[in-house]
Design a protein around this motif. Sequence first.
Motif, PDB file in Angstrom:
ATOM      1  N   PHE A   1       0.660  -1.368  -0.235  1.00 41.76           N
ATOM      2  CA  PHE A   1      -0.308  -0.303   0.151  1.00 41.76           C
ATOM      3  C   PHE A   1       0.937   1.093   0.368  1.00 41.76           C
ATOM      4  CE2 PHE A   1      -2.401   3.472   1.319  1.00 41.76           C
ATOM      5  CZ  PHE A   1      -4.072   3.310   1.572  1.00 41.76           C
ATOM      6  N   ASP A   2       0.799   2.366  -1.049  1.00 50.30           N
ATOM      7  CA  ASP A   2       1.715   3.299  -1.259  1.00 50.30           C
ATOM      8  C   ASP A   2       0.396   4.154  -0.772  1.00 50.30           C
ATOM      9  OD1 ASP A   2       3.912   2.225  -1.949  1.00 50.30           O
ATOM     10  OD2 ASP A   2       3.049   1.418  -3.496  1.00 50.30           O
ATOM     11  N   ARG A   3       0.966   5.929  -0.443  1.00 49.69           N
ATOM     12  CA  ARG A   3       0.006   7.268  -0.773  1.00 49.69           C
ATOM     13  C   ARG A   3       0.792   8.312  -1.288  1.00 49.69           C
ATOM     14  NH1 ARG A   3      -3.823   7.449   1.148  1.00 49.69           N
ATOM     15  NH2 ARG A   3      -4.164   6.566   3.319  1.00 49.69           N
ATOM     16  N   LEU A   4      -0.287   7.903  -2.153  1.00 48.07           N
ATOM     17  CA  LEU A   4       0.262   9.317  -3.193  1.00 48.07           C
ATOM     18  C   LEU A   4      -0.641  10.598  -2.732  1.00 48.07           C
ATOM     19  CD1 LEU A   4       1.622  10.133  -5.536  1.00 48.07           C
ATOM     20  CD2 LEU A   4      -0.419   9.019  -7.014  1.00 48.07           C
ATOM     21  N   THR A   5       0.294  11.708  -2.311  1.00 45.55           N
ATOM     22  CA  THR A   5      -0.720  13.013  -2.442  1.00 45.55           C
ATOM     23  C   THR A   5      -0.239  14.196  -3.945  1.00 45.55           C
ATOM     24  OG1 THR A   5       1.325  13.970  -1.032  1.00 45.55           O
ATOM     25  CG2 THR A   5       0.088  13.384  -0.368  1.00 45.55           C
TER      26      THR A   5
END
Length: 354
Positions: A256-260
Amino acid sequence: MSYEFRELLRKVGSGTHTNENLTRKEAETATRLMLLQEATPAQIGAFMISHRIKRPTGEELAGMLDAYDAVSEKIPAIASKMPVTVMCNPYDGRSRTAPLSPLIAIVLAAAGVPVVLHGGDRMPTKEGVPLIELWDGLGVNWKPLSIAQVRQVLQTTGLGFVYLPTHFPLAQGLVPYRDQIGKRPPFSTLELMWNPYAGETHLVCGYVHPPTEGMFRDAFAMRGTTNFTSVKGLEGSCDLPRDRTAIIGMAMKGKFDRLTLVPRDYGFAAKELPLIPLDQFFIEIQATLKGEPSELFQATVWNSGFYLWRAGACSSLEAGFSQAKAVLELGQAERKLQQVIGAIANLRSVARLG
């Protein structure tokens, strides 16, 4: 009265200090008894409001999704080079900002990424504009099709829509309770997670409140859902904002990766488009499909470009934006819409002749 359901209701409705969370199996049983109307109306209403006050857990949502899968008819898998993108938007629609999902879906399908959307009619308590009204305004009538026919359209054109009253009447049977209890029940979270397609899927889930994303992740981990995207979108939809940073979660094969995404970094920063009268909005949609420049055009490119990249159709975000722009400007999106309209018309014509 269902005595089995009463025991489950007692667990969730015993009060702040004594209520208990349901196990996955118990949540599946409770949801199935509600969908089949084996629980009484009084029991169903009591469960919905009690569960809302308690707040559902990821494990409970996993069980509720199990029940949905057990009693619904899913779209059978199609032959596709990539997973079908299933976009999950709130069923109670939009009331403040312009909805983009049908436009995004058309652009993606025109670029070779198959898309499925799902929803019903105007729904309490928000009663916002639902996706089906947008499709109707574009001349696409999904309502009379069977699931088998939806699959045919999806296979032929890359677009499909699951319409709750026709394709999942058991879930539609619980809609009146939303009005009767005056609040959105936990089923409003479930619709942001439900996958009505039986094949390989990239699931996109919109949400408003950050804890909801945590529930997504917990439930999906239990159910083995590994390819999904969570979006803190406009009014809880899958539409990316342009007046603030887009907060996105991307799961793939257990990671799981967070992208902003900051819109101004890519030249897309702007105020959100307000929801305007639908007759005027459809004129603007048609202009966008013809490639005419506008803020709606820009919003569509911003969203479609991201989803093209996320689906694996483009190697970079920038390439996604370029491809989305080209699909619109070259008339490919407009032709895709006409292909969908024609495919449905052909199915109905064959059905009449038969």
